[in-house]
Design a protein around this motif. Structure first.
Motif, mmCIF file in Angstrom:
data_model
loop_
_atom_site.group_PDB
_atom_site.id
_atom_site.type_symbol
_atom_site.label_atom_id
_atom_site.label_comp_id
_atom_site.label_asym_id
_atom_site.label_seq_id
_atom_site.Cartn_x
_atom_site.Cartn_y
_atom_site.Cartn_z
ATOM 1 N N ILE A 128 8.842 2.481 6.406
ATOM 2 C CA ILE A 128 8.487 1.899 5.111
ATOM 3 C C ILE A 128 8.250 2.994 4.069
ATOM 4 O O ILE A 128 8.612 2.849 2.898
ATOM 5 C CB ILE A 128 7.238 0.983 5.237
ATOM 6 C CG1 ILE A 128 7.551 -0.202 6.145
ATOM 7 C CG2 ILE A 128 6.803 0.469 3.880
ATOM 8 C CD1 ILE A 128 8.685 -1.094 5.669
ATOM 9 N N VAL A 129 7.672 4.108 4.480
ATOM 10 C CA VAL A 129 7.536 5.242 3.560
ATOM 11 C C VAL A 129 8.931 5.639 3.072
ATOM 12 O O VAL A 129 9.175 5.821 1.874
ATOM 13 C CB VAL A 129 6.855 6.445 4.257
ATOM 14 C CG1 VAL A 129 6.908 7.677 3.351
ATOM 15 C CG2 VAL A 129 5.414 6.108 4.592
ATOM 16 N N ALA A 130 9.873 5.723 4.006
ATOM 17 C CA ALA A 130 11.237 6.132 3.659
ATOM 18 C C ALA A 130 11.887 5.110 2.735
ATOM 19 O O ALA A 130 12.533 5.465 1.752
ATOM 20 C CB ALA A 130 12.065 6.310 4.922
ATOM 21 N N LEU A 131 11.677 3.833 3.053
ATOM 22 C CA LEU A 131 12.247 2.780 2.210
ATOM 23 C C LEU A 131 11.694 2.889 0.783
ATOM 24 O O LEU A 131 12.423 2.733 -0.199
ATOM 25 C CB LEU A 131 11.927 1.408 2.804
ATOM 26 C CG LEU A 131 12.437 0.208 2.008
ATOM 27 C CD1 LEU A 131 13.952 0.140 2.062
ATOM 28 C CD2 LEU A 131 11.845 -1.094 2.536
ATOM 29 N N THR A 191 0.839 -1.198 0.000
ATOM 30 C CA THR A 191 0.000 0.000 0.000
ATOM 31 C C THR A 191 0.873 1.247 0.000
ATOM 32 O O THR A 191 0.648 2.183 -0.768
ATOM 33 C CB THR A 191 -0.915 -0.003 1.238
ATOM 34 O OG1 THR A 191 -1.742 -1.154 1.165
ATOM 35 C CG2 THR A 191 -1.777 1.242 1.277
ATOM 36 N N ILE A 192 1.884 1.256 0.845
ATOM 37 C CA ILE A 192 2.741 2.439 0.927
ATOM 38 C C ILE A 192 3.548 2.602 -0.360
ATOM 39 O O ILE A 192 3.590 3.687 -0.943
ATOM 40 C CB ILE A 192 3.674 2.348 2.149
ATOM 41 C CG1 ILE A 192 2.832 2.402 3.423
ATOM 42 C CG2 ILE A 192 4.695 3.472 2.129
ATOM 43 C CD1 ILE A 192 3.609 2.169 4.696
ATOM 44 N N ALA A 193 4.147 1.507 -0.820
ATOM 45 C CA ALA A 193 4.986 1.602 -2.018
ATOM 46 C C ALA A 193 4.180 2.130 -3.205
ATOM 47 O O ALA A 193 4.645 3.000 -3.942
ATOM 48 C CB ALA A 193 5.584 0.241 -2.349
ATOM 49 N N ILE A 240 3.619 3.434 14.339
ATOM 50 C CA ILE A 240 3.998 4.688 13.669
ATOM 51 C C ILE A 240 5.439 4.642 13.143
ATOM 52 O O ILE A 240 5.661 4.898 11.961
ATOM 53 C CB ILE A 240 3.766 5.897 14.601
ATOM 54 C CG1 ILE A 240 2.265 6.067 14.804
ATOM 55 C CG2 ILE A 240 4.386 7.164 14.015
ATOM 56 C CD1 ILE A 240 1.879 7.170 15.767
ATOM 57 N N PRO A 241 6.424 4.302 13.990
ATOM 58 C CA PRO A 241 7.793 4.263 13.444
ATOM 59 C C PRO A 241 7.952 3.257 12.313
ATOM 60 O O PRO A 241 8.701 3.511 11.368
ATOM 61 C CB PRO A 241 8.660 3.868 14.639
ATOM 62 C CG PRO A 241 7.770 3.702 15.789
ATOM 63 C CD PRO A 241 6.395 4.089 15.434
ATOM 64 N N TYR A 242 7.238 2.154 12.388
ATOM 65 C CA TYR A 242 7.343 1.160 11.309
ATOM 66 C C TYR A 242 6.815 1.738 9.997
ATOM 67 O O TYR A 242 7.496 1.678 8.961
ATOM 68 C CB TYR A 242 6.604 -0.124 11.666
ATOM 69 C CG TYR A 242 6.609 -1.119 10.520
ATOM 70 C CD1 TYR A 242 7.764 -1.816 10.206
ATOM 71 C CD2 TYR A 242 5.481 -1.317 9.736
ATOM 72 C CE1 TYR A 242 7.802 -2.694 9.141
ATOM 73 C CE2 TYR A 242 5.497 -2.191 8.666
ATOM 74 C CZ TYR A 242 6.655 -2.885 8.371
ATOM 75 O OH TYR A 242 6.688 -3.745 7.313
ATOM 76 N N VAL A 243 5.613 2.298 10.019
ATOM 77 C CA VAL A 243 5.023 2.851 8.799
ATOM 78 C C VAL A 243 5.937 3.942 8.239
ATOM 79 O O VAL A 243 6.198 4.012 7.033
ATOM 80 C CB VAL A 243 3.609 3.402 9.073
ATOM 81 C CG1 VAL A 243 3.073 4.142 7.857
ATOM 82 C CG2 VAL A 243 2.673 2.257 9.438
ATOM 83 N N LEU A 265 4.599 12.597 1.031
ATOM 84 C CA LEU A 265 5.029 11.675 2.074
ATOM 85 C C LEU A 265 3.984 11.580 3.186
ATOM 86 O O LEU A 265 3.688 10.495 3.680
ATOM 87 C CB LEU A 265 6.385 12.112 2.637
ATOM 88 C CG LEU A 265 7.483 12.039 1.575
ATOM 89 C CD1 LEU A 265 8.803 12.531 2.123
ATOM 90 C CD2 LEU A 265 7.630 10.609 1.056
ATOM 91 N N ILE A 266 3.414 12.727 3.538
ATOM 92 C CA ILE A 266 2.363 12.707 4.555
ATOM 93 C C ILE A 266 1.225 11.820 4.067
ATOM 94 O O ILE A 266 0.696 10.988 4.803
ATOM 95 C CB ILE A 266 1.813 14.130 4.820
ATOM 96 C CG1 ILE A 266 2.849 14.934 5.593
ATOM 97 C CG2 ILE A 266 0.496 14.075 5.583
ATOM 98 C CD1 ILE A 266 2.392 16.337 5.923
#
Ligand SMILES: Nc1ncnc2c1ncn2[C@@H]1O[C@H](COP(=O)(O)OP(=O)(O)O)[C@@H](O)[C@H]1O
Ligand SMILES: [Mg+2]
Lengths: 310, 370
Positions: free
Chosen positions: B268-271, B189-191, B262-265, B224-225
């Protein structure tokens, strides 16, 4: 008003644009003509301050725009070569988005959207999602969103690529009308010489990063004034005939097509009878032999030895 | 920037299908594959000695999370097994126990551990009482109370890293599946929400924004947000469904569980940004994402517990995998019940990875696509 001075861009070892000099005055339609890869898009990107030139300057109202492009950015509208729209939004939503990023709001935005939709002929499709549009409609909207903030100069990068002739005419007419009615200055990029010939007051021709000709249509065509083009038509050729043409000392250039051979000869020479004779000797049955008035295509051919279109 | 977010949300509402697909898949896989873990296994139990039902042993058995022990008569018990309503039955003797096995299953060894554990503790207690020479009930009471107090304030303490009373690794199916599939599918979903940055840049959409008074960084931040929001919304929906509809109890730490996502999501956005900066085009991105996410899931403990992985190489790789840390914090909270302070390390790593990958990613993207 706007001036490019020795503008150059190197991508690694590739000279995309070399020492381009160009000027644009208020109210003109300027054509930038050249085949794919000539460096047109690169030139436009430098002009509109999207990429930094390796060398040279972009001057707007006598000020350099390289370091501080804001005054220029405020007055230009850029239509990119690709469809740069949110395809999942409607035409109107796209206009709202691009209007808002130019700080247009409320009534003012709404009025402007209505006006531009009318100009590009999409008023009755405003609520439709862009994805469902034809290529021509997308192109029109692509132009439309660049006009919302009333730019003084509109820069179009091949705005008619890949669309039907009707849409193409519509766009050409629209550009001409905007220029006439709103005194909008236009820089029009294309690899179709007919478009540039139809629209533009002055023309710049580029090839492989170099500016190879510039001036008004007549000025450019006068490059060919010492020569003329003859078109020879037949259903099939043979090598003997082609060889004969190439060997002939008065013929400057021979281009062989499937059913047409064009040759360039000095203006004062009359070769009509000679051509007929050659054909008879070589057993080629001619359909016609015409002397043509030169086109920009011929100019390009003359200057580069290649056709404008691949 | 608000305008950019508005446009993104409009597109989301118009086309939420991918989002719903991945949310649904996470829930579906966690429910179907983790099904057995959702309910406890019921075990019929019988003892000739009626007192056993109130004994220390029985109390210990009640504490089990995995099994529910149902007292019944011997005939009833045999009937349950014969009819296949239960796999195994237990007969409790005073110092020993017997199993009546109908179907041999992996549950048997776990059950055996549970029951044996209870007897071992009983045996230890009896020995302590004998050593203290306690004979009367009152004496026994005092000794046990003292023992209890001493246990609560020990001279030194040994921390066990595995869960539950038995000193063996216990595989908590529900959480394993739920966390694993949630963390895995949200990568997609994020990617797929970060990918449009690449496409929009190629098409010149970003150039249009850059030429306007809106700044380029606003375009980055808004994108990103938005990606973060959609990723977090997905895990939130999944966890809410499991908490309130399926009824999974996160050991009373539901809010903290949501917090540590939160830190995980973010990482993954950063990745995703980082990968987007490396690939040439959307096709390459689409080809590479499944490879990356599946490898991350395999070595990060999403498909099976990381404890099963033995290869030194894979374990080393798992140390640079955000999913490993994501599983670690979630398991830490909901399974092992660690306080948040003990999870500062994996949380910091996730945040650090996020910041570094995002910084490098944006930097690369700016250098490459200009
Ligand atoms: N970002 C870039 N990096 C490297 N080379 C580029 C880049 N953009 C354009 N070029 C090269 O510069 C030349 C001119 O390209 P372009 O300006 O797009 O031509 P045109 O618009 O006339 O078709 C081409 O050879 C192209 O491959
Ligand atoms: Mg181009």
């Amino acid at each position: 008003m706007l001036e490019l001075v020795d503008l150059s861009k190197k991508f690694k070892q590739n000279d995309a644009v070399k020492n381009l000099n160009m000027f644009i005055e208020k109210g003109e339609i300027i054509g930038l003509l050249g085949p794919n890869g000539a460096g047109k898009s690169t030139a436009i990107s430098m002009l509109s301050s999207l990429i930094e030139p390796t060398k040279g300057d972009v001057r707007f109202r006598n000020k350099s725009m390289i370091k501080h492009p804001a005054p220029l950015r405020n007055v230009i509208g850029v239509v990119p070569q690709e469809i740069a729209l949110y395809e999942d939004l409607t035409a109107e939503e796209n206009m709202q988005f691009f209007g808002k990023i130019y700080r247009l709001r409320g009534i003012q935005l709404k009025k402007k959207i209505d006006e531009v939709l009318e100009q590009i002929g999409l008023t009755d499709r405003r609520k439709d999602i862009v994805k469902t549009f034809s290529g021509g409609m997308k192109r029109r909207l692509n132009i439309g969103v660049a006009m919302l903030h009333d730019p003084e100069i509109i820069i179009m990068d091949e705005p008619t690529v890949g669309i039907d002739p009707q849409s193409r005419n519509y766009i050409l007419e629209t550009v001409k009308r905007l220029n006439k009615e709103k005194q909008m200055t236009v820089l029009y990029t294309s690899h179709y010489m007919e478009e540039v010939e139809f629209l533009c007051d002055r023309i710049y021709i580029m090839d492989k990063g170099n500016l190879i000709a510039s001036g008004t249509k007549d000025e450019i065509k006068r490059i060919l004034s010492a020569e003329k083009t003859i078109s020879i038509q037949a259903d099939r050729w043979n090598d003997e005939f082609i060889e004969e043409l190439k060997q002939n000392p008065t013929v400057n250039r021979v281009t062989v097509g499937e059913k047409e051979i064009t040759i360039i000869i000095p203006r004062e020479v009359n070769m009509f009878a000679a051509i007929i004779k050659m054909a008879e000797n070589a057993d080629v049955e001619l359909n016609s032999v015409d002397v043509q008035t030169p086109t920009l295509e011929d100019v390009f051919l003359h200057l580069t030895g290649r056709a404008l279109r691949d | 920037m608000i305008g950019i977010l508005q446009a993104k949300f409009k597109m989301f509402l118009r086309n939420p299908w991918t989002f719903m697909l991945f949310t649904g898949m996470s829930i579906g896989f966690a429910l179907i594959l983790g099904g057995s873990g959702l309910t406890t296994i019921s075990v019929p139990v019988y003892s000739e000695n009626e007192e056993m039902q109130q004994s220390f042993i029985s109390e210990k058995l009640e504490e089990s999370d995995a099994f529910t022990f149902n007292w019944m008569t011997e005939d009833e018990l045999k009937d349950e097994i014969a009819n296949g309503r239960a796999e195994i039955g237990v007969i409790l003797l005073e110092h020993d126990y017997r199993f009546i096995v109908g179907v041999d299953s992996p549950n048997r060894s776990m059950l055996e551990q549970t029951v044996r554990g209870a007897y071992v503790e009983k045996f230890q207690q009896d020995n302590i009482l004998a050593a203290a020479n306690a004979t009367t009930d009152a004496e026994k009471e005092t000794v046990l109370e003292n023992l209890q107090e001493t246990m609560e304030s020990p001279v030194f303490e040994m921390n066990r890293s595995s869960f539950r009373s038995a000193d063996t690794f216990v595989y908590d199916d529900t959480f394993q599946r739920l966390f694993g599939f949630t963390l895995f599918f949200v990568i997609y979903t994020i990617a797929y929400n970060v990918l449009p940055i690449l496409v929009e840049k190629k098409d010149g959409l970003w150039d249009r924004v850059i030429l306007s008074p809106v700044k380029k960084w606003e375009m980055y931040v808004a994108n990103l947000i938005y990606s973060f929001f959609e990723g977090y919304l997905q895990v939130l929906i999944i966890f809410l469904i499991f908490r309130y509809w399926v009824g999974v109890d996160f050991h009373g730490r539901f809010l903290e569980t949501l917090l540590v996502l939160i830190p995980y999501v973010f990482s993954i956005v950063a990745l995703s940004i980082f990968i987007t900066a490396l690939v040439k085009n959307a096709q390459a991105f689409n080809a590479i994402i499944p490879i990356i996410s599946v490898s991350m899931a395999m070595i990060g403990g999403a498909y099976w517990p990381i404890e099963i992985v033995e290869s030194e190489f894979l374990l080393a790789l798992s140390k640079i995998n955000p999913l490993t840390y994501g599983m670690e914090v979630l398991n830490g909270i909901a399974v092992y019940g660690y306080p948040l302070e003990e999870l500062v390390f994996p949380i910091s790593i996730l945040l650090l990875m996020g910041v570094v990958l995002m910084g490098v990613g944006i930097h690369l993207m700016e250098r490459r696509h200009v």
